[in-house]
Scaffold this active site. Structure first.
Site, short mmCIF file in Angstrom:
data_model
loop_
_atom_site.label_atom_id
_atom_site.label_comp_id
_atom_site.label_asym_id
_atom_site.label_seq_id
_atom_site.Cartn_x
_atom_site.Cartn_y
_atom_site.Cartn_z
N GLY A 44 37.42 44.74 44.46
CA GLY A 44 37.57 44.36 46.24
C GLY A 44 38.53 44.35 47.11
O GLY A 44 39.65 43.77 46.51
N GLN A 49 43.99 43.31 54.25
CA GLN A 49 44.75 42.94 52.90
C GLN A 49 45.27 44.11 53.11
O GLN A 49 46.86 44.07 51.82
CB GLN A 49 43.92 43.41 51.52
CG GLN A 49 43.27 41.66 51.63
CD GLN A 49 41.70 41.16 50.95
OE1 GLN A 49 41.10 41.83 50.19
NE2 GLN A 49 42.74 40.94 49.83
N CYS A 88 41.51 36.35 44.86
CA CYS A 88 41.75 37.08 46.01
C CYS A 88 43.17 37.81 45.72
O CYS A 88 44.09 37.38 45.41
CB CYS A 88 41.74 36.30 47.05
SG CYS A 88 41.27 37.61 49.18
N LEU A 89 43.56 38.98 45.54
CA LEU A 89 44.16 40.19 46.01
C LEU A 89 45.60 39.26 46.81
O LEU A 89 46.96 39.50 46.10
CB LEU A 89 44.38 41.96 45.82
CG LEU A 89 43.43 42.24 44.68
CD1 LEU A 89 43.12 43.05 45.34
CD2 LEU A 89 43.88 41.98 43.45
N HIS A 130 32.40 38.11 50.62
CA HIS A 130 34.28 38.08 49.72
C HIS A 130 34.59 38.84 50.93
O HIS A 130 35.57 38.26 51.78
CB HIS A 130 34.61 37.64 48.51
CG HIS A 130 35.57 37.34 48.54
ND1 HIS A 130 36.41 36.73 47.88
CD2 HIS A 130 36.96 38.39 49.00
CE1 HIS A 130 37.51 36.45 48.08
NE2 HIS A 130 38.20 37.47 48.63
N GLU A 131 34.55 40.18 50.86
CA GLU A 131 35.38 41.30 51.68
C GLU A 131 34.53 41.14 53.67
O GLU A 131 35.63 41.84 54.00
CB GLU A 131 34.81 42.38 51.27
CG GLU A 131 35.62 42.87 49.56
CD GLU A 131 36.48 42.20 49.64
OE1 GLU A 131 37.74 42.48 50.19
OE2 GLU A 131 36.88 41.32 48.51
N HIS A 134 36.40 38.60 54.62
CA HIS A 134 37.87 39.14 55.23
C HIS A 134 38.31 40.17 57.10
O HIS A 134 39.15 39.80 57.73
CB HIS A 134 38.56 39.90 54.54
CG HIS A 134 39.57 39.48 53.35
ND1 HIS A 134 39.92 38.79 53.66
CD2 HIS A 134 39.39 39.87 51.52
CE1 HIS A 134 41.14 38.62 51.62
NE2 HIS A 134 40.05 38.12 50.77
NI NI Z 1 39.95 38.36 48.76
#
Ligand code: NI
Length: 163
Positions: A44, A49, A88-89, A130-131, A134
């Site tokens: 995701g 991000q 998380c990236l 989760h996304e 963000h």
């Molecule tokens: Ni994330």
């Protein structure tokens, strides 16, 4: 490919703005976000991000195709929850169990401007939540106790070459 924004960064902690218009530029952005997500082995990726402070994210869980969510709304969540390890990236190397609803309903627009409603469960529901976080300036570590978060972040360093 777009460069990733790494924690800590102000862009990861403020709410994103609605996408005003879905056009060919939106489609190109979604395509680049999917490529960036897959190149980094993520499942995701949300606009903030990659420094895009707009309400969109892309998701691809195993055995599924890439999905694009623009101006999403979580319209229902199940009362039953599950715990599962997340990463998380934007916070590479940090992983922790997070409790979230097991099932959700989400409404959004895709990159072609089509409105849709999706009932999701399991990993797909988790990634969408989760996304979505963000877009609200929330990170998965915000779901942890202060003590646990501090312990995890003590061992965290922004990737080399990043400010
Ligand atoms: Ni994330």
């Amino acid at each position: 490919m777009k460069p990733l924004v790494y924690y800590p960064d102000d862009r990861l902690v403020v709410p994103a703005e609605p996408v005003e218009r879905i056009d060919t530029a939106t489609g190109e952005l979604a395509r680049q976000m999917i490529a960036t997500m897959q190149d980094n082995r993520g499942i995701g990726l949300a606009g903030p991000q990659v420094g895009v402070m707009e309400r969109l994210f892309v998701v691809r869980v195993p055995e599924d195709e890439p999905r694009v969510f623009i101006n999403p709304l979580i319209t229902a969540v199940s009362p039953d929850t599950g715990r599962y390890e997340e990463g998380c990236l934007s916070i590479p190397g940090v992983y922790a169990d997070v409790t979230r609803p097991r099932e959700i309903t989400v409404e959004a627009w895709d990159e072609k401007g089509n409105h849709f409603s999706l009932a999701a469960e399991g990993l797909l529901a988790r990634v969408i939540l989760h996304e979505y976080d963000h877009l609200e300036g929330r990170l998965f570590i915000d779901h942890l106790s202060v003590r646990k978060r501090e312990r995890l972040l003590r061992a965290y360093h922004k990737p080399d070459g990043e400010e």
